[in-house]
Write a protein that holds these residues in place. Sequence first.
Motif, PDB file in Angstrom:
ATOM      1  N   PHE A   1       0.857  -1.187   0.000  1.00  0.00           N
ATOM      2  CA  PHE A   1       0.000   0.000   0.000  1.00  0.00           C
ATOM      3  C   PHE A   1       0.893   1.237   0.000  1.00  0.00           C
ATOM      4  N   VAL A   2       0.875   1.964  -1.112  1.00  0.00           N
ATOM      5  CA  VAL A   2       1.733   3.136  -1.300  1.00  0.00           C
ATOM      6  C   VAL A   2       0.970   4.382  -0.882  1.00  0.00           C
ATOM      7  N   LEU A   3       1.581   5.223  -0.066  1.00  0.00           N
ATOM      8  CA  LEU A   3       1.022   6.520   0.313  1.00  0.00           C
ATOM      9  C   LEU A   3       1.978   7.588  -0.192  1.00  0.00           C
ATOM     10  N   SER A   4       1.583   8.266  -1.287  1.00  0.00           N
ATOM     11  CA  SER A   4       2.508   9.154  -1.983  1.00  0.00           C
ATOM     12  C   SER A   4       1.727  10.198  -2.777  1.00  0.00           C
ATOM     13  N   ASP A   5       2.429  11.233  -3.205  1.00  0.00           N
ATOM     14  CA  ASP A   5       1.821  12.193  -4.130  1.00  0.00           C
ATOM     15  C   ASP A   5       2.041  11.791  -5.588  1.00  0.00           C
ATOM     16  N   GLY A   6       2.828  10.720  -5.809  1.00  0.00           N
ATOM     17  CA  GLY A   6       3.048  10.221  -7.160  1.00  0.00           C
ATOM     18  C   GLY A   6       3.996  11.048  -7.994  1.00  0.00           C
ATOM     19  N   GLU A   7       4.549  12.118  -7.467  1.00  0.00           N
ATOM     20  CA  GLU A   7       5.385  13.013  -8.266  1.00  0.00           C
ATOM     21  C   GLU A   7       6.774  12.421  -8.468  1.00  0.00           C
ATOM     22  N   ASP A   8       7.286  12.561  -9.673  1.00  0.00           N
ATOM     23  CA  ASP A   8       8.625  12.083 -10.005  1.00  0.00           C
ATOM     24  C   ASP A   8       9.271  13.082 -10.953  1.00  0.00           C
ATOM     25  N   PRO A   9       9.970  14.099 -10.421  1.00  0.00           N
ATOM     26  CA  PRO A   9      10.575  15.110 -11.299  1.00  0.00           C
ATOM     27  C   PRO A   9      11.553  14.536 -12.305  1.00  0.00           C
ATOM     28  N   GLU A  10      12.177  13.401 -12.003  1.00  0.00           N
ATOM     29  CA  GLU A  10      13.160  12.832 -12.918  1.00  0.00           C
ATOM     30  C   GLU A  10      12.527  11.899 -13.946  1.00  0.00           C
ATOM     31  N   ARG A  11      11.208  11.699 -13.867  1.00  0.00           N
ATOM     32  CA  ARG A  11      10.480  10.893 -14.851  1.00  0.00           C
ATOM     33  C   ARG A  11      11.088   9.507 -15.011  1.00  0.00           C
ATOM     34  N   ARG A  12      11.211   8.802 -13.888  1.00  0.00           N
ATOM     35  CA  ARG A  12      11.753   7.444 -13.949  1.00  0.00           C
ATOM     36  C   ARG A  12      10.733   6.438 -14.440  1.00  0.00           C
ATOM     37  N   GLY A  13       9.476   6.829 -14.569  1.00  0.00           N
ATOM     38  CA  GLY A  13       8.429   5.876 -14.924  1.00  0.00           C
ATOM     39  C   GLY A  13       7.889   5.201 -13.680  1.00  0.00           C
ATOM     40  N   HIS A  14       7.223   4.078 -13.858  1.00  0.00           N
ATOM     41  CA  HIS A  14       6.638   3.360 -12.722  1.00  0.00           C
ATOM     42  C   HIS A  14       7.365   2.039 -12.540  1.00  0.00           C
ATOM     43  N   GLY A  15       8.698   2.100 -12.390  1.00  0.00           N
ATOM     44  CA  GLY A  15       9.497   0.906 -12.168  1.00  0.00           C
ATOM     45  C   GLY A  15       9.069   0.178 -10.910  1.00  0.00           C
ATOM     46  N   GLY A  16       9.321  -1.114 -10.896  1.00  0.00           N
ATOM     47  CA  GLY A  16       8.922  -1.949  -9.768  1.00  0.00           C
ATOM     48  C   GLY A  16       7.670  -2.739 -10.036  1.00  0.00           C
ATOM     49  N   ALA A  17       6.892  -2.371 -11.070  1.00  0.00           N
ATOM     50  CA  ALA A  17       5.657  -3.093 -11.368  1.00  0.00           C
ATOM     51  C   ALA A  17       5.955  -4.526 -11.776  1.00  0.00           C
ATOM     52  N   ALA A  18       7.016  -4.728 -12.565  1.00  0.00           N
ATOM     53  CA  ALA A  18       7.350  -6.078 -13.017  1.00  0.00           C
ATOM     54  C   ALA A  18       7.726  -6.962 -11.836  1.00  0.00           C
ATOM     55  N   ALA A  19       8.541  -6.446 -10.914  1.00  0.00           N
ATOM     56  CA  ALA A  19       8.942  -7.239  -9.751  1.00  0.00           C
ATOM     57  C   ALA A  19       7.738  -7.559  -8.872  1.00  0.00           C
ATOM     58  N   ALA A  20       6.833  -6.593  -8.700  1.00  0.00           N
ATOM     59  CA  ALA A  20       5.638  -6.837  -7.886  1.00  0.00           C
ATOM     60  C   ALA A  20       4.733  -7.875  -8.530  1.00  0.00           C
ATOM     61  N   ALA A  21       4.576  -7.804  -9.842  1.00  0.00           N
ATOM     62  CA  ALA A  21       3.731  -8.778 -10.534  1.00  0.00           C
ATOM     63  C   ALA A  21       4.312 -10.175 -10.430  1.00  0.00           C
ATOM     64  N   ARG A  22       5.626 -10.306 -10.569  1.00  0.00           N
ATOM     65  CA  ARG A  22       6.237 -11.628 -10.452  1.00  0.00           C
ATOM     66  C   ARG A  22       6.112 -12.186  -9.051  1.00  0.00           C
ATOM     67  N   ALA A  23       6.135 -11.312  -8.040  1.00  0.00           N
ATOM     68  CA  ALA A  23       6.020 -11.766  -6.657  1.00  0.00           C
ATOM     69  C   ALA A  23       4.574 -11.964  -6.220  1.00  0.00           C
ATOM     70  N   GLY A  24       3.609 -11.718  -7.104  1.00  0.00           N
ATOM     71  CA  GLY A  24       2.208 -11.880  -6.743  1.00  0.00           C
ATOM     72  C   GLY A  24       1.718 -10.830  -5.766  1.00  0.00           C
ATOM     73  N   VAL A  25       2.256  -9.617  -5.860  1.00  0.00           N
ATOM     74  CA  VAL A  25       1.902  -8.545  -4.929  1.00  0.00           C
ATOM     75  C   VAL A  25       0.969  -7.557  -5.635  1.00  0.00           C
ATOM     76  N   ARG A  26      -0.194  -7.300  -5.032  1.00  0.00           N
ATOM     77  CA  ARG A  26      -1.082  -6.258  -5.531  1.00  0.00           C
ATOM     78  C   ARG A  26      -0.639  -4.925  -4.950  1.00  0.00           C
ATOM     79  N   VAL A  27      -0.583  -3.915  -5.786  1.00  0.00           N
ATOM     80  CA  VAL A  27      -0.196  -2.579  -5.336  1.00  0.00           C
ATOM     81  C   VAL A  27      -1.442  -1.711  -5.245  1.00  0.00           C
ATOM     82  N   LEU A  28      -1.731  -1.223  -4.051  1.00  0.00           N
ATOM     83  CA  LEU A  28      -2.771  -0.234  -3.817  1.00  0.00           C
ATOM     84  C   LEU A  28      -2.088   1.087  -3.495  1.00  0.00           C
ATOM     85  N   ALA A  29      -2.728   2.181  -3.810  1.00  0.00           N
ATOM     86  CA  ALA A  29      -2.068   3.471  -3.611  1.00  0.00           C
ATOM     87  C   ALA A  29      -3.073   4.532  -3.189  1.00  0.00           C
TER      88      ALA A  29
END
Length: 548
Positions: free
Chosen positions: A195-223
């Motif tokens: 469960f992510v608590l964030s404003d979602g801002e990324d000035p460096e525009r890294r994208g949404h990395g980590g989604a692949a690792a979470a999907a492989r681990a069977g982790v649902r991401v709520l935000a």
Amino acid sequence: MSVDRFATLFEHPEWLPAAVAVVTVSALAVAVARLVAGRRRRALLGPGARGRSPGGLRDAALLVALGAIGLALLGPRVGERSVQVPSSGVDVVFLIDVSRSMDARDVPPSRIERAKRGAEELLGRLGPGDRAALAVFASRGVLLTPLTPDRGALLELLSAVDTQLLHPPASNLGDGLRAALGAFAVASERPRIAFVLSDGEDPERRGHGGAAAAARAGVRVLAAALGSDVGAEVPDHGVPLRDGAGRIVRSRREIGRLARLAEETGGEVFPGDAWGSFDFERAAASIRREAGSAPGASVSRRVRAIRVFPLAAAAFVLLLAEALPRTRIQRGRRQGVALATPALAALVLGAAPEAPTGTADIASIETRLRAAPGDAALLVELGLARLERDANEAAARAFAAAAVIAAEPRVAAVAYYDLGVTALAQGDLETARDAFFDALALAPRDREARFNLEWTLRGLAALPPPSPPGRAARGPETVPPGASDSPPTTPKPPPGARGFAEHPREATPSSEAERARWLARVDDDPTRSIRSAARANAESRLRHGPAW
């Protein structure tokens, strides 16, 4: 298609380069074989010989079969399937954004305070069988606690979370999510939520990395998306923060980034309102969606399906067709390719360098260090080599230097642990205590560091203090005096220093009774512990200009 999106389509995307290499080299081998066969054919039949060389369909069948096998090894995720698992609660990691933009006050009193209050509210809505952990991220991610049912301990640590924990205070959600995944046991069947608590801002525009690792681990991401679309200035010691060009920084919420991350992992986003609140009831229901109605009951979970059988069946049929009877000349050539291809695949996929053995040579390690002076792992190796030769003071200097410059928490934890063991060997219980505290803050599940800390604390409490222990073998069999209600016994010395190969990765936490006794003897200081866990090598990560 982005790299992260592509990686979510496979169970093992890390094998893609090896699979492509095997198919490519095999195709080149077949092409060379066909070229040589063509030259021999023209030599036998004369320069005017025309027509295709025989065996082209068999070559194509072999290559397509290899491609199907490679694709099957990657584990393509196609569709979903339903599995029945026992209902024993859920595991959830609350990942809090502590970048500088979270100090913005477009939601009162600030985004970071609303994030902490949101986590507190959701902790109170978890079920009796649920477990939770706490992680933070800014320029990097840090897992602060293991999964635990102790809500009180997590609430106490939450009070110490602020935007000064990590430096530089940039925003790297992908690294934070990867750190949070370290809390989940690989073999556990319990539902997993980040469960992510964030404003979602990324000035460096890294994208949404980590989604692949979470999907492989069977982790649902709520935000929970905190802040406002209009945005607000970021305070900096009473004045607005300015960027490298001297412009006032205005931070805005970016729901889209969080929404893409949630979508790729089967989760959802809960937008915050003007007061920083979001739908706590719906968020709690989403967390416990697969928790079941009663302990022990079976619940149905929807997981990504890995389709391997169709590809394996197709490869088998193609190889069977390729192996049909043929002439002797063709059979000899094809057998050579058929034997060479599995050998090449085994070489690419299975070969791994052997770990070096034998006693470390101090001179060679020092030579390597001169070439790479910032390598913390080499400093730990140097300390271990010096420790083997009873050069305790020199070993302590190497371990301390490794702990200071280490960019990875895992490396710093090993360095602090070995520094504590060296201090015990020198009889310096105060230094040993501080080192084991720092090691535990970075690796909370390290049972040996916990044992050594308790041993040291009992030694400091004794009058006169006990004799310093030696560097004994690992695996203590007794507990320190006073650690239980049984008659006191003489404890074995704590485990000795260790390298990275010996460092425990998934140490099982102590029993609740042992944990309660240990906590009762140690003064609680959540701020000190949480800041030790978040400490990083700031110099190796400094950037030009302010970060938020």
